[in-house]
Design a protein around this motif. Structure first.
Motif, PDB file in Angstrom:
ATOM      1  N   ALA A 178       0.636  -1.107   0.014  1.00  0.00           N
ATOM      2  CA  ALA A 178      -0.017  -0.023   0.070  1.00  0.00           C
ATOM      3  C   ALA A 178       0.989   1.210  -0.100  1.00  0.00           C
ATOM      4  CB  ALA A 178      -0.908  -0.109   1.268  1.00  0.00           C
ATOM      5  N   ASP A 179       2.046   1.245   0.723  1.00  0.00           N
ATOM      6  CA  ASP A 179       2.779   2.625   0.992  1.00  0.00           C
ATOM      7  C   ASP A 179       3.423   2.681  -0.474  1.00  0.00           C
ATOM      8  OD1 ASP A 179       1.891   3.229   3.508  1.00  0.00           O
ATOM      9  OD2 ASP A 179       3.466   2.049   4.415  1.00  0.00           O
ATOM     10  N   LEU A 180       4.035   1.737  -1.072  1.00  0.00           N
ATOM     11  CA  LEU A 180       4.794   1.524  -2.356  1.00  0.00           C
ATOM     12  C   LEU A 180       3.784   2.206  -3.340  1.00  0.00           C
ATOM     13  CD1 LEU A 180       6.785   0.742  -4.362  1.00  0.00           C
ATOM     14  CD2 LEU A 180       5.764  -1.508  -4.595  1.00  0.00           C
ATOM     15  N   LEU A 181       2.559   1.804  -3.235  1.00  0.00           N
ATOM     16  CA  LEU A 181       1.537   2.427  -4.302  1.00  0.00           C
ATOM     17  C   LEU A 181       1.394   3.889  -4.043  1.00  0.00           C
ATOM     18  CD1 LEU A 181      -0.859  -0.639  -4.599  1.00  0.00           C
ATOM     19  CD2 LEU A 181       0.940   0.211  -6.431  1.00  0.00           C
ATOM     20  N   ALA A 182       1.194   4.227  -2.886  1.00  0.00           N
ATOM     21  CA  ALA A 182       1.089   5.498  -2.295  1.00  0.00           C
ATOM     22  C   ALA A 182       2.482   6.341  -2.943  1.00  0.00           C
ATOM     23  CB  ALA A 182       0.799   5.669  -0.878  1.00  0.00           C
ATOM     24  N   GLY A 183       3.466   5.924  -2.699  1.00  0.00           N
ATOM     25  CA  GLY A 183       4.715   6.539  -3.247  1.00  0.00           C
ATOM     26  C   GLY A 183       4.643   6.607  -4.768  1.00  0.00           C
ATOM     27  N   LEU A 184       4.367   5.641  -5.474  1.00  0.00           N
ATOM     28  CA  LEU A 184       4.108   5.734  -6.899  1.00  0.00           C
ATOM     29  C   LEU A 184       3.080   6.752  -7.185  1.00  0.00           C
ATOM     30  CD1 LEU A 184       4.375   2.031  -7.896  1.00  0.00           C
ATOM     31  CD2 LEU A 184       6.334   3.696  -8.069  1.00  0.00           C
ATOM     32  N   GLY A 185       1.881   6.853  -6.400  1.00  0.00           N
ATOM     33  CA  GLY A 185       0.714   7.793  -6.628  1.00  0.00           C
ATOM     34  C   GLY A 185       1.136   9.420  -6.477  1.00  0.00           C
ATOM     35  N   LEU A 186       2.094   9.444  -5.693  1.00  0.00           N
ATOM     36  CA  LEU A 186       2.636  11.041  -5.426  1.00  0.00           C
ATOM     37  C   LEU A 186       3.494  11.152  -6.708  1.00  0.00           C
ATOM     38  CD1 LEU A 186       3.643  10.657  -1.871  1.00  0.00           C
ATOM     39  CD2 LEU A 186       1.691  11.950  -2.984  1.00  0.00           C
ATOM     40  N   VAL A 187       4.319  10.290  -7.272  1.00  0.00           N
ATOM     41  CA  VAL A 187       5.070  10.464  -8.479  1.00  0.00           C
ATOM     42  C   VAL A 187       4.332  10.827  -9.586  1.00  0.00           C
ATOM     43  CG1 VAL A 187       6.942   9.562 -10.113  1.00  0.00           C
ATOM     44  CG2 VAL A 187       7.034   9.173  -7.422  1.00  0.00           C
ATOM     45  N   ALA A 188       3.198   9.717  -9.686  1.00  0.00           N
ATOM     46  CA  ALA A 188       2.288   9.962 -11.075  1.00  0.00           C
ATOM     47  C   ALA A 188       1.628  11.308 -10.704  1.00  0.00           C
ATOM     48  CB  ALA A 188       1.166   8.713 -10.885  1.00  0.00           C
ATOM     49  N   ASN A 189       1.191  11.685  -9.441  1.00  0.00           N
ATOM     50  CA  ASN A 189       0.468  12.917  -9.527  1.00  0.00           C
ATOM     51  C   ASN A 189       1.365  13.924 -10.069  1.00  0.00           C
ATOM     52  OD1 ASN A 189      -2.157  14.175  -8.394  1.00  0.00           O
ATOM     53  ND2 ASN A 189      -0.705  15.246  -7.410  1.00  0.00           N
ATOM     54  N   PHE A 190       2.514  14.108  -9.657  1.00  0.00           N
ATOM     55  CA  PHE A 190       3.475  15.054 -10.073  1.00  0.00           C
ATOM     56  C   PHE A 190       3.634  14.963 -11.629  1.00  0.00           C
ATOM     57  CE2 PHE A 190       7.583  16.622 -11.414  1.00  0.00           C
ATOM     58  CZ  PHE A 190       7.839  17.908 -10.706  1.00  0.00           C
ATOM     59  N   ALA A 191       3.775  13.803 -12.246  1.00  0.00           N
ATOM     60  CA  ALA A 191       4.128  13.677 -13.686  1.00  0.00           C
ATOM     61  C   ALA A 191       2.783  14.262 -14.617  1.00  0.00           C
ATOM     62  CB  ALA A 191       4.110  12.286 -14.203  1.00  0.00           C
ATOM     63  N   VAL A 192       1.370  13.843 -13.976  1.00  0.00           N
ATOM     64  CA  VAL A 192       0.260  14.257 -14.579  1.00  0.00           C
ATOM     65  C   VAL A 192       0.137  15.882 -14.502  1.00  0.00           C
ATOM     66  CG1 VAL A 192      -2.151  14.366 -14.389  1.00  0.00           C
ATOM     67  CG2 VAL A 192      -0.870  11.876 -14.206  1.00  0.00           C
ATOM     68  N   ARG A 193       0.376  16.282 -13.508  1.00  0.00           N
ATOM     69  CA  ARG A 193       0.433  17.890 -13.289  1.00  0.00           C
ATOM     70  C   ARG A 193       1.229  18.701 -14.061  1.00  0.00           C
ATOM     71  NH1 ARG A 193      -0.489  20.336  -7.404  1.00  0.00           N
ATOM     72  NH2 ARG A 193      -2.477  19.221  -7.851  1.00  0.00           N
ATOM     73  N   TYR A 194       2.636  17.952 -14.018  1.00  0.00           N
ATOM     74  CA  TYR A 194       3.501  19.069 -14.770  1.00  0.00           C
ATOM     75  C   TYR A 194       4.300  18.690 -16.120  1.00  0.00           C
ATOM     76  CZ  TYR A 194       3.433  21.390 -10.444  1.00  0.00           C
ATOM     77  OH  TYR A 194       3.458  22.355  -9.232  1.00  0.00           O
ATOM     78  N   LEU A 195       4.342  17.250 -16.218  1.00  0.00           N
ATOM     79  CA  LEU A 195       4.903  16.592 -17.644  1.00  0.00           C
ATOM     80  C   LEU A 195       3.843  16.129 -18.639  1.00  0.00           C
ATOM     81  CD1 LEU A 195       7.343  14.333 -15.491  1.00  0.00           C
ATOM     82  CD2 LEU A 195       7.493  16.711 -16.512  1.00  0.00           C
ATOM     83  N   LEU A 196       2.582  15.872 -18.238  1.00  0.00           N
ATOM     84  CA  LEU A 196       1.973  15.654 -19.290  1.00  0.00           C
ATOM     85  C   LEU A 196       0.903  16.578 -19.885  1.00  0.00           C
ATOM     86  CD1 LEU A 196       0.133  12.934 -20.456  1.00  0.00           C
ATOM     87  CD2 LEU A 196      -1.507  13.344 -18.737  1.00  0.00           C
ATOM     88  N   ARG A 197       1.089  16.771 -21.165  1.00  0.00           N
ATOM     89  CA  ARG A 197       0.524  17.661 -22.064  1.00  0.00           C
ATOM     90  C   ARG A 197       0.137  17.210 -23.362  1.00  0.00           C
ATOM     91  NH1 ARG A 197       1.188  20.104 -18.164  1.00  0.00           N
ATOM     92  NH2 ARG A 197       2.032  21.866 -17.627  1.00  0.00           N
ATOM     93  N   PRO A 198      -1.101  17.474 -23.780  1.00  0.00           N
ATOM     94  CA  PRO A 198      -1.887  18.536 -23.007  1.00  0.00           C
ATOM     95  C   PRO A 198      -2.618  17.918 -21.558  1.00  0.00           C
ATOM     96  CG  PRO A 198      -3.446  17.352 -24.779  1.00  0.00           C
ATOM     97  CD  PRO A 198      -1.890  16.984 -24.932  1.00  0.00           C
ATOM     98  N   PRO A 199      -2.923  18.511 -20.789  1.00  0.00           N
ATOM     99  CA  PRO A 199      -3.576  18.009 -19.553  1.00  0.00           C
ATOM    100  C   PRO A 199      -4.721  17.031 -19.822  1.00  0.00           C
ATOM    101  CG  PRO A 199      -3.276  20.192 -19.169  1.00  0.00           C
ATOM    102  CD  PRO A 199      -3.120  19.991 -20.816  1.00  0.00           C
ATOM    103  N   SER A 200      -4.918  15.919 -19.000  1.00  0.00           N
ATOM    104  CA  SER A 200      -5.907  14.832 -19.286  1.00  0.00           C
ATOM    105  C   SER A 200      -6.649  14.605 -18.010  1.00  0.00           C
ATOM    106  CB  SER A 200      -5.252  13.497 -19.832  1.00  0.00           C
ATOM    107  OG  SER A 200      -6.295  12.533 -19.856  1.00  0.00           O
ATOM    108  N   GLU A 201      -7.988  14.941 -18.022  1.00  0.00           N
ATOM    109  CA  GLU A 201      -8.928  14.603 -16.845  1.00  0.00           C
ATOM    110  C   GLU A 201      -8.651  13.404 -16.351  1.00  0.00           C
ATOM    111  OE1 GLU A 201     -12.813  16.189 -17.447  1.00  0.00           O
ATOM    112  OE2 GLU A 201     -12.237  17.941 -17.701  1.00  0.00           O
ATOM    113  N   ALA A 202      -8.902  12.274 -17.391  1.00  0.00           N
ATOM    114  CA  ALA A 202      -8.838  10.906 -17.093  1.00  0.00           C
ATOM    115  C   ALA A 202      -7.683  10.381 -16.326  1.00  0.00           C
ATOM    116  CB  ALA A 202      -8.838   9.961 -18.368  1.00  0.00           C
ATOM    117  N   ALA A 203      -6.385  10.945 -16.576  1.00  0.00           N
ATOM    118  CA  ALA A 203      -5.150  10.766 -15.956  1.00  0.00           C
ATOM    119  C   ALA A 203      -5.007  11.210 -14.754  1.00  0.00           C
ATOM    120  CB  ALA A 203      -4.158  11.253 -16.880  1.00  0.00           C
TER     121      ALA A 203
END
Length: 293
Positions: free
Chosen positions: A46-71
């Protein structure tokens, strides 16, 4: 790029790496197959997935262009599911420790590996269901005024999550108080049977109190302020307040392996064997005490 988001991403990376180590030790050590270690593995996953979720949230916010609601919704759902599973795994470990002391004679026959696997699977299905809620329409992307500090979670849903967390914490605190009472009673019985000197019993009592304080104090300091803030705040509050309380909450997943895994003598032995191929004599000769709860 917000420095707070960078800090959360860095914390997520450290959380993922630390808990991946715990999972690797549990997976490659055949002797660590007891129900207790399955629960520790569930917490680490669970904590491993939480860590990956924090990284994924950062990637979605700043690296994904154009922004995706689904992501964005998927990243939020991953965080919800992971942190829900983390808290539920902590509760499951607490219940397991309580039952191992309260029903010491029948514990090993009743709490089999298959039974524990079924309970863990049921718990994960429930948490995955919570994580799917944002994707199923329980979000505020269409109505920004209904957003909570946990965007895209709505204020009502955030309040439900916060109240549920506070109730789970109250249950954990009650169970650990009962664990402490039972452990102290066992220590007194052992001291009488083996005629230990009073200082040995006092040392065991102090260690039990320190363990209890460490578990409850860390969990409360990391999560209680954020849970209470989620109840009273909304998206109009300054983001710095949310970040300053969310970061300690995520750090709980960084501390969990230290409390629940790396302090366990059996996991310590496996780590020593993996790192240097030996076990320190002080560790191999260490007896179990009533404070090992």
């Amino acid at each position: 790029v917000s420095p707070w988001d960078i800090a959360l991403c860095a914390t997520g990376t450290a959380v993922a790496g630390e808990n991946a180590l715990v999972l690797a030790v549990l997976f490659y050590t055949p002797s660590l197959r007891a129900p207790m270690f399955l629960l520790i593995g569930s917490l680490a996953l669970a904590d491993l997935l939480a860590g990956l979720g924090l990284v994924a949230n950062f990637a979605v916010r700043y690296l994904l262009r154009p922004p995706s609601e689904a992501a964005e919704l998927a990243a939020a759902g991953l965080l919800l599911a992971a942190f829900s599973a983390s808290v539920c795994s902590l509760l499951a470990i607490t219940v397991d420790r309580y039952l191992s002391l309260y029903n010491a004679l029948t514990y090993h026959s009743e709490r089999t590996l298959g039974f524990t696997c079924a309970m863990v699977l049921l718990m994960w299905l429930l948490c995955l269901g919570v994580g799917l809620l944002p994707l199923l329409g329980w979000n505020c992307l269409r109505d920004q005024s209904s957003c909570s500090i946990l965007r895209p979670v709505t204020k009502d849903n955030a309040a439900v999550l916060a109240v549920t967390f506070l109730l789970l914490f109250a249950l954990m605190m009650q169970l650990y108080l009962q664990i402490c009472k039972i452990a102290f009673r066992h220590a007194q019985q052992i001291a009488v049977q083996h005629q230990f000197i009073a200082t040995a019993q006092a040392s065991s009592t102090r260690k039990g109190l320190s363990t209890l304080s460490l578990i409850l104090g860390t969990f409360a300091l990391c999560w209680i302020p954020f849970a209470i803030y989620s109840l009273v705040a909304d998206s109009s509050y300054p983001a710095v307040y949310t970040y300053s309380l969310a970061l300690p909450a995520t750090c709980n997943s960084l501390i969990n392996p230290i409390i629940y895994a790396f302090r366990n003598p059996d996991i310590q032995k496996s780590l020593w064997l993996a790192c240097c191929g030996c076990i320190p004599s002080t560790l191999s000769a260490r007896p179990r005490t009533s404070s090992d709860v």
